[in-house]
Design a protein around this motif. Sequence first.
Motif, PDB file in Angstrom:
ATOM      1  N   GLU A  57     -42.288 -11.012  21.912  1.00 21.11           N
ATOM      2  CA  GLU A  57     -42.984  -9.829  22.448  1.00 21.11           C
ATOM      3  C   GLU A  57     -44.132  -9.740  21.474  1.00 21.11           C
ATOM      4  OE1 GLU A  57     -40.362  -6.731  22.796  1.00 21.11           O
ATOM      5  OE2 GLU A  57     -39.545  -7.575  24.759  1.00 21.11           O
ATOM      6  N   PHE A  60     -46.712 -12.529  21.851  1.00 17.63           N
ATOM      7  CA  PHE A  60     -47.155 -12.548  23.038  1.00 17.63           C
ATOM      8  C   PHE A  60     -48.375 -11.589  23.125  1.00 17.63           C
ATOM      9  CE2 PHE A  60     -47.707 -11.375  27.569  1.00 17.63           C
ATOM     10  CZ  PHE A  60     -48.167 -12.411  28.022  1.00 17.63           C
ATOM     11  N   GLU A  61     -48.244 -10.335  22.708  1.00 20.68           N
ATOM     12  CA  GLU A  61     -48.938  -9.378  22.571  1.00 20.68           C
ATOM     13  C   GLU A  61     -50.439  -9.467  21.585  1.00 20.68           C
ATOM     14  OE1 GLU A  61     -47.113  -5.932  21.416  1.00 20.68           O
ATOM     15  OE2 GLU A  61     -45.785  -5.815  23.553  1.00 20.68           O
ATOM     16  N   HIS A  64     -51.809 -13.577  23.336  1.00 14.13           N
ATOM     17  CA  HIS A  64     -52.004 -13.655  24.852  1.00 14.13           C
ATOM     18  C   HIS A  64     -51.709 -15.251  25.021  1.00 14.13           C
ATOM     19  CE1 HIS A  64     -53.165  -9.493  24.566  1.00 14.13           C
ATOM     20  NE2 HIS A  64     -54.193  -9.927  23.372  1.00 14.13           N
ATOM     21  N   ILE A 127     -41.753 -15.997  26.961  1.00 18.01           N
ATOM     22  CA  ILE A 127     -42.541 -15.049  27.712  1.00 18.01           C
ATOM     23  C   ILE A 127     -43.742 -16.134  28.052  1.00 18.01           C
ATOM     24  CG2 ILE A 127     -44.061 -13.155  27.803  1.00 18.01           C
ATOM     25  CD1 ILE A 127     -42.494 -11.926  25.394  1.00 18.01           C
ATOM     26  N   ASP A 129     -45.768 -15.228  30.985  1.00 18.87           N
ATOM     27  CA  ASP A 129     -47.028 -14.204  31.287  1.00 18.87           C
ATOM     28  C   ASP A 129     -46.033 -12.727  31.172  1.00 18.87           C
ATOM     29  OD1 ASP A 129     -45.967 -14.110  33.882  1.00 18.87           O
ATOM     30  OD2 ASP A 129     -47.188 -15.670  34.339  1.00 18.87           O
ATOM     31  N   GLU A 130     -47.141 -11.815  31.812  1.00 15.83           N
ATOM     32  CA  GLU A 130     -46.638 -10.248  31.708  1.00 15.83           C
ATOM     33  C   GLU A 130     -45.448 -10.258  32.748  1.00 15.83           C
ATOM     34  OE1 GLU A 130     -47.516  -7.859  30.351  1.00 15.83           O
ATOM     35  OE2 GLU A 130     -49.207  -8.214  29.087  1.00 15.83           O
ATOM     36  N   THR A 131     -45.372 -11.222  33.652  1.00 12.62           N
ATOM     37  CA  THR A 131     -44.303 -10.863  34.751  1.00 12.62           C
ATOM     38  C   THR A 131     -43.159 -11.833  34.824  1.00 12.62           C
ATOM     39  OG1 THR A 131     -45.372 -12.076  36.295  1.00 12.62           O
ATOM     40  CG2 THR A 131     -45.734  -9.458  36.476  1.00 12.62           C
ATOM     41  N   HIS A 132     -43.240 -12.894  33.827  1.00 14.55           N
ATOM     42  CA  HIS A 132     -42.079 -13.947  33.631  1.00 14.55           C
ATOM     43  C   HIS A 132     -41.748 -14.167  32.304  1.00 14.55           C
ATOM     44  CE1 HIS A 132     -44.675 -15.035  37.212  1.00 14.55           C
ATOM     45  NE2 HIS A 132     -43.782 -15.581  37.857  1.00 14.55           N
ATOM     46  N   ARG A 133     -40.576 -13.512  32.231  1.00 16.68           N
ATOM     47  CA  ARG A 133     -39.722 -13.418  31.047  1.00 16.68           C
ATOM     48  C   ARG A 133     -38.372 -13.787  31.191  1.00 16.68           C
ATOM     49  NH1 ARG A 133     -42.632  -8.542  27.467  1.00 16.68           N
ATOM     50  NH2 ARG A 133     -44.694  -8.803  28.196  1.00 16.68           N
TER      51      ARG A 133
END
Length: 216
Positions: A57, A60-61, A64, A127, A129-133
């Motif tokens: 996390e 990723f943050e 990106h 991770i 993208d924002e929705t696929h973890r």
Amino acid sequence: MKLLYGTGNPAKLDVMRRRLADLGIELIGLKDLGEVRLPEIIEDGKTPLENARKKAEAYFEALHMPVFSCDSGLYFDDVAEEDQPGVHVRTVNGKYLSDEEMTAHYAALAEKYGGLTGHYQNAISLILDETHRYDAMEPSMKSASFGLVGTPHPKSKKGFPLDRLSIDLRTGKYYYDLNEQEAALDQLAVEDGFLQFFERAMEEYHKMERYELRTI
């Protein structure tokens, strides 16, 4: 897909890069990013999976880009709670150990107990993208039980200091003295666990991509 492995350990990167070669993934590590400011991560999770999530996390943050992180816990049989490494394999009494310090610490611990047996519990957090973890800490990622002794093998490999102390329980040999076939059995089983995780995650991800395209 270009995928970042959140590690600065070149040995770990090489192992994972080799195992994922057939999945069409271009795997890079933190040192491949050049002069990029990386986040400071406090690995204070209680399990390997909690720490893997924290690292993935944070990267990723900050960056990106698709990323995954792994974490391991070392668990010995029949030792006092204060001597159980758990997720703090390299950090002892708040100090991060070098390869040499780590070898010395665990050699002394093995001497204290007259030898040790234990296993690694591995976990991964991916991770895309924002929705696929995707997360996992599965039995297939757990190492076989092994022994740990107080006398280091003369051979060493940077990034894997405990291999110098590790004994294969089936043969009684140091890991470094196993032949290629003997050495491959346990390592391939763990690598297969990670490979199966990536295969499932990528299959689900591509299914979701196709579904999202159809609904636009």
